[in-house]
Write a protein that holds these residues in place. Sequence first.
Motif, PDB file in Angstrom:
ATOM      1  N   MET A 167       0.832  -1.206   0.000  1.00 54.82           N
ATOM      2  CA  MET A 167       0.000   0.000   0.000  1.00 54.82           C
ATOM      3  C   MET A 167       0.869   1.259   0.000  1.00 54.82           C
ATOM      4  O   MET A 167       0.558   2.238  -0.675  1.00 54.82           O
ATOM      5  CB  MET A 167      -0.946   0.009   1.206  1.00 54.82           C
ATOM      6  N   ALA A 168       1.978   1.226   0.748  1.00 55.62           N
ATOM      7  CA  ALA A 168       2.891   2.383   0.750  1.00 55.62           C
ATOM      8  C   ALA A 168       3.445   2.601  -0.661  1.00 55.62           C
ATOM      9  O   ALA A 168       3.526   3.740  -1.139  1.00 55.62           O
ATOM     10  CB  ALA A 168       4.020   2.150   1.756  1.00 55.62           C
ATOM     11  N   ALA A 169       3.767   1.490  -1.348  1.00 50.00           N
ATOM     12  CA  ALA A 169       4.292   1.595  -2.714  1.00 50.00           C
ATOM     13  C   ALA A 169       3.208   2.109  -3.662  1.00 50.00           C
ATOM     14  O   ALA A 169       3.463   2.945  -4.536  1.00 50.00           O
ATOM     15  CB  ALA A 169       4.806   0.226  -3.171  1.00 50.00           C
ATOM     16  N   ALA A 170       1.974   1.628  -3.477  1.00 54.15           N
ATOM     17  CA  ALA A 170       0.865   2.083  -4.326  1.00 54.15           C
ATOM     18  C   ALA A 170       0.625   3.582  -4.124  1.00 54.15           C
ATOM     19  O   ALA A 170       0.303   4.306  -5.070  1.00 54.15           O
ATOM     20  CB  ALA A 170      -0.412   1.289  -4.004  1.00 54.15           C
ATOM     21  N   PHE A 171       0.794   4.044  -2.881  1.00 57.45           N
ATOM     22  CA  PHE A 171       0.631   5.480  -2.608  1.00 57.45           C
ATOM     23  C   PHE A 171       1.720   6.275  -3.333  1.00 57.45           C
ATOM     24  O   PHE A 171       1.444   7.290  -3.977  1.00 57.45           O
ATOM     25  CB  PHE A 171       0.700   5.749  -1.098  1.00 57.45           C
ATOM     26  N   ASP A 172       2.952   5.769  -3.239  1.00 60.75           N
ATOM     27  CA  ASP A 172       4.070   6.479  -3.868  1.00 60.75           C
ATOM     28  C   ASP A 172       3.915   6.571  -5.374  1.00 60.75           C
ATOM     29  O   ASP A 172       4.395   7.517  -5.993  1.00 60.75           O
ATOM     30  CB  ASP A 172       5.403   5.807  -3.499  1.00 60.75           C
ATOM     31  N   CYS A 173       3.253   5.559  -5.999  1.00 59.56           N
ATOM     32  CA  CYS A 173       3.106   5.666  -7.459  1.00 59.56           C
ATOM     33  C   CYS A 173       1.728   6.207  -7.867  1.00 59.56           C
ATOM     34  O   CYS A 173       1.321   6.074  -9.015  1.00 59.56           O
ATOM     35  CB  CYS A 173       3.502   4.378  -8.171  1.00 59.56           C
ATOM     36  N   GLY A 174       1.043   6.845  -6.933  1.00 59.98           N
ATOM     37  CA  GLY A 174      -0.159   7.602  -7.298  1.00 59.98           C
ATOM     38  C   GLY A 174      -1.437   6.789  -7.476  1.00 59.98           C
ATOM     39  O   GLY A 174      -2.431   7.296  -7.984  1.00 59.98           O
ATOM     40  N   ARG A 175      -1.430   5.515  -7.042  1.00 52.78           N
ATOM     41  CA  ARG A 175      -2.645   4.702  -7.196  1.00 52.78           C
ATOM     42  C   ARG A 175      -3.609   4.863  -6.029  1.00 52.78           C
ATOM     43  O   ARG A 175      -4.711   4.320  -6.032  1.00 52.78           O
ATOM     44  CB  ARG A 175      -2.259   3.230  -7.386  1.00 52.78           C
ATOM     45  N   ILE A 176      -3.168   5.583  -4.996  1.00 51.66           N
ATOM     46  CA  ILE A 176      -4.047   5.827  -3.836  1.00 51.66           C
ATOM     47  C   ILE A 176      -4.295   7.328  -3.756  1.00 51.66           C
ATOM     48  O   ILE A 176      -3.351   8.121  -3.702  1.00 51.66           O
ATOM     49  CB  ILE A 176      -3.402   5.291  -2.540  1.00 51.66           C
ATOM     50  N   THR A 177      -5.565   7.723  -3.759  1.00 46.02           N
ATOM     51  CA  THR A 177      -5.904   9.152  -3.750  1.00 46.02           C
ATOM     52  C   THR A 177      -6.901   9.447  -2.624  1.00 46.02           C
ATOM     53  O   THR A 177      -7.674   8.566  -2.231  1.00 46.02           O
ATOM     54  CB  THR A 177      -6.504   9.576  -5.112  1.00 46.02           C
ATOM     55  N   PRO A 178      -6.873  10.703  -2.099  1.00 44.46           N
ATOM     56  CA  PRO A 178      -7.720  11.022  -0.940  1.00 44.46           C
ATOM     57  C   PRO A 178      -9.179  11.269  -1.302  1.00 44.46           C
ATOM     58  O   PRO A 178      -9.488  11.748  -2.399  1.00 44.46           O
ATOM     59  CB  PRO A 178      -7.090  12.312  -0.396  1.00 44.46           C
ATOM     60  N   LEU A 179     -10.071  10.953  -0.385  1.00 46.10           N
ATOM     61  CA  LEU A 179     -11.483  11.319  -0.476  1.00 46.10           C
ATOM     62  C   LEU A 179     -11.659  12.650   0.269  1.00 46.10           C
ATOM     63  O   LEU A 179     -10.776  13.059   1.028  1.00 46.10           O
ATOM     64  CB  LEU A 179     -12.340  10.226   0.178  1.00 46.10           C
ATOM     65  N   PRO A 180     -12.810  13.331   0.090  1.00 48.34           N
ATOM     66  CA  PRO A 180     -13.000  14.604   0.793  1.00 48.34           C
ATOM     67  C   PRO A 180     -12.840  14.453   2.312  1.00 48.34           C
ATOM     68  O   PRO A 180     -13.322  13.483   2.900  1.00 48.34           O
ATOM     69  CB  PRO A 180     -14.446  14.983   0.448  1.00 48.34           C
ATOM     70  N   ALA A 181     -12.124  15.424   2.911  1.00 46.01           N
ATOM     71  CA  ALA A 181     -11.858  15.474   4.358  1.00 46.01           C
ATOM     72  C   ALA A 181     -10.904  14.368   4.823  1.00 46.01           C
ATOM     73  O   ALA A 181     -10.874  14.020   6.013  1.00 46.01           O
ATOM     74  CB  ALA A 181     -13.137  15.462   5.196  1.00 46.01           C
ATOM     75  N   ALA A 182     -10.113  13.822   3.896  1.00 41.52           N
ATOM     76  CA  ALA A 182      -9.120  12.800   4.282  1.00 41.52           C
ATOM     77  C   ALA A 182      -7.982  13.450   5.059  1.00 41.52           C
ATOM     78  O   ALA A 182      -7.630  14.594   4.792  1.00 41.52           O
ATOM     79  CB  ALA A 182      -8.563  12.114   3.038  1.00 41.52           C
ATOM     80  N   PRO A 183      -7.386  12.730   6.018  1.00 42.82           N
ATOM     81  CA  PRO A 183      -6.206  13.262   6.693  1.00 42.82           C
ATOM     82  C   PRO A 183      -5.008  13.251   5.735  1.00 42.82           C
ATOM     83  O   PRO A 183      -5.002  12.487   4.763  1.00 42.82           O
ATOM     84  CB  PRO A 183      -5.991  12.263   7.839  1.00 42.82           C
ATOM     85  N   LYS A 184      -4.036  14.098   6.020  1.00 43.53           N
ATOM     86  CA  LYS A 184      -2.812  14.093   5.194  1.00 43.53           C
ATOM     87  C   LYS A 184      -2.030  12.817   5.513  1.00 43.53           C
ATOM     88  O   LYS A 184      -1.882  12.458   6.671  1.00 43.53           O
ATOM     89  CB  LYS A 184      -1.950  15.305   5.536  1.00 43.53           C
ATOM     90  N   VAL A 185      -1.561  12.158   4.473  1.00 44.11           N
ATOM     91  CA  VAL A 185      -0.806  10.911   4.701  1.00 44.11           C
ATOM     92  C   VAL A 185       0.462  10.916   3.851  1.00 44.11           C
ATOM     93  O   VAL A 185       0.579  11.683   2.902  1.00 44.11           O
ATOM     94  CB  VAL A 185      -1.645   9.654   4.335  1.00 44.11           C
ATOM     95  N   ASN A 186       1.394  10.049   4.200  1.00 43.74           N
ATOM     96  CA  ASN A 186       2.531   9.763   3.328  1.00 43.74           C
ATOM     97  C   ASN A 186       2.782   8.254   3.408  1.00 43.74           C
ATOM     98  O   ASN A 186       2.023   7.535   4.075  1.00 43.74           O
ATOM     99  CB  ASN A 186       3.768  10.591   3.731  1.00 43.74           C
ATOM    100  N   ALA A 187       3.803   7.786   2.738  1.00 39.93           N
ATOM    101  CA  ALA A 187       4.037   6.334   2.685  1.00 39.93           C
ATOM    102  C   ALA A 187       4.182   5.756   4.099  1.00 39.93           C
ATOM    103  O   ALA A 187       3.726   4.637   4.380  1.00 39.93           O
ATOM    104  CB  ALA A 187       5.265   6.037   1.842  1.00 39.93           C
ATOM    105  N   ASP A 188       4.783   6.530   5.020  1.00 39.48           N
ATOM    106  CA  ASP A 188       4.974   6.040   6.395  1.00 39.48           C
ATOM    107  C   ASP A 188       3.643   5.803   7.115  1.00 39.48           C
ATOM    108  O   ASP A 188       3.558   4.965   8.009  1.00 39.48           O
ATOM    109  CB  ASP A 188       5.809   7.043   7.211  1.00 39.48           C
ATOM    110  N   THR A 189       2.621   6.594   6.753  1.00 40.05           N
ATOM    111  CA  THR A 189       1.302   6.405   7.380  1.00 40.05           C
ATOM    112  C   THR A 189       0.831   4.962   7.145  1.00 40.05           C
ATOM    113  O   THR A 189       0.325   4.299   8.055  1.00 40.05           O
ATOM    114  CB  THR A 189       0.259   7.378   6.777  1.00 40.05           C
ATOM    115  N   PHE A 190       1.021   4.480   5.907  1.00 37.05           N
ATOM    116  CA  PHE A 190       0.574   3.116   5.582  1.00 37.05           C
ATOM    117  C   PHE A 190       1.387   2.096   6.383  1.00 37.05           C
ATOM    118  O   PHE A 190       0.846   1.127   6.908  1.00 37.05           O
ATOM    119  CB  PHE A 190       0.710   2.863   4.067  1.00 37.05           C
ATOM    120  N   LEU A 191       2.708   2.373   6.489  1.00 35.57           N
ATOM    121  CA  LEU A 191       3.579   1.427   7.196  1.00 35.57           C
ATOM    122  C   LEU A 191       3.260   1.389   8.696  1.00 35.57           C
ATOM    123  O   LEU A 191       3.520   0.393   9.357  1.00 35.57           O
ATOM    124  CB  LEU A 191       5.059   1.811   6.970  1.00 35.57           C
ATOM    125  N   SER A 192       2.678   2.486   9.217  1.00 40.19           N
ATOM    126  CA  SER A 192       2.389   2.531  10.666  1.00 40.19           C
ATOM    127  C   SER A 192       1.070   1.840  11.030  1.00 40.19           C
ATOM    128  O   SER A 192       0.759   1.680  12.211  1.00 40.19           O
ATOM    129  CB  SER A 192       2.360   3.991  11.138  1.00 40.19           C
TER     130      SER A 192
END
Lengths: 449, 99
Positions: A121-146
């Motif tokens: 999931m962290a890798a999918a986020f880094d390559c742009g396959r994961i996108t936020p919905l309205p009112a989503a918290p700010k995330v980065n690859a580490d968020t997924f790893l945590s």
Amino acid sequence: MTKVLIPSGALGLGYDRDALARGIEHQPDIIAIDGGSTDSGPHYLGTGTSKYSRSSTKAEWAELIDARAKAGVPLLIGTAGTCGSDDAVDWLVDITREIASERGERLTMAVLKSGQDKVLMAAAFDCGRITPLPAAPKVNADTFLSCSNIVALAGVEQIQAALDTGADIVIAGRATDTAVIAALPLKHGCHAGAAWHGAKVGECGALATTNPNSGTILIAFDDQGFTITPMGKDAHATPQTVSAHMLYENSDPYILYEPGGHLDVTGATYTALNDRNVRVQGSKWVPSDRYTVKLEGARPAGYQTISLALIRDPRYVENIHTWRDDIITKCTAKAEDRIGGHFTIEIRLIGVDATLGPLDAHSNVGSEVGVLGIITAETEGLSREVAKILNPYLLHHPLFENEEMPTFAFPFSPPELPRGVVHEFCLHHVLELEHPMDAFRLTTEEIGA
Amino acid sequence: MIRLGDIVPKVRSKNAGPFWLTIDIFCGNTATFTQTSRQLKTRAVAEALDMDQFQIKRFDIADLNVIKLSMPRPSTQGASTDRDMHGASFGQLIQDLMI
């Protein structure tokens, strides 16, 4: 026509047995039930556990397995074990094996898992396959790893794949509430707008009727619309109860986003067929260009210990905010000096504004105040230590330095209660998939004698 | 001026997922719906919840005599700052509004 029997809003909530029996007499094509939701908070996804007791779940699930045998149709559950994580699915699978073996009943079971690998999931986020919905918290690859658990919400495609195995029982991990109801009607070619709309109306069982506690409803889907029939003796569906259900726990009363598209009920018409049944037509399904599934994730957010004290002295009740603020300042300084580390001390005043906090402009203080100390820290030991530093303040802290030492009421010994690790929701995003089954795993097995 | 909670039969507040809150004002009849729809200002709701009014999605649904207000949750459900796991108490703030 495809008839879906929905025993109740969730497994573990209970239902009216007579209503379920009447539902079986209507010869449904499937029995479908939801097993969970995020509504009880992040603990369940964080730990991969169920909020309902094993014994209640087993008792109700065994009754539904009996109902399935009588009806001779598949039994399907989505979001098994409250959160639908792989561990929660395994928990219900284990209960199901136990029931089959105790009864000596031979059954086929399909298991659909929705748990996601956090590194992928962290890798999918880094390559742009994961996108936020309205009112989503700010995330980065580490968020997924945590995260301790990440799940993707299955739609009808994945549920249909599980039904296609021909299994007697389908246990699915996290899925949209609607997908478990809409899957079979859509597979049979029923009207798509009607399938999704009927599923939304039925997701909470009899909540869309005049008698929510009766639990069981039957929805008949066809190529133009759907008809809802409550199975409870005194339950009635009315155009009002049915149309109002689009309001329920839904931020938009006309639009519902699902994997692969959205439901639009702007043009829906609700007609009373008699004083019990309602017919709905005119809802629309709008397919999307991209196929996305929603992600939910929960991660540890520290360790908590809580302490409770009760203040009945009128002078302290009257000056409770001054007293509380002084304790926080002094206790924080003392704990930082003696142990250090990352911790927070919060004190909520029950009977004053514990429910709404600073938003509460109309609180009336009564004769007593419950003082709830909440210590959140980076380790369990630190959280307990700080609570033990707080306790003497909650017991004896004077309003002013030059007055006699007061003593307040502790209802327990010790006054502090460890809550262990606490979790927080940290994802409100969608994952784009090339094929609906890409993020899901389907297995089958024979159980029982 | 009248307190909203004294003229409408029910105000329901619920989570719409962990990140959204939704408040349904059930007005009960056309007259109350029309009055509430005209006189309840979204800005007053925003002030009661201490948020930007442009974050609030509002639906005045005449067919149901309901006004629906959806907004990002003041605190994410279950976060350390959250006091109400099911978001059930925010409706009290709306009932206390004067219109």
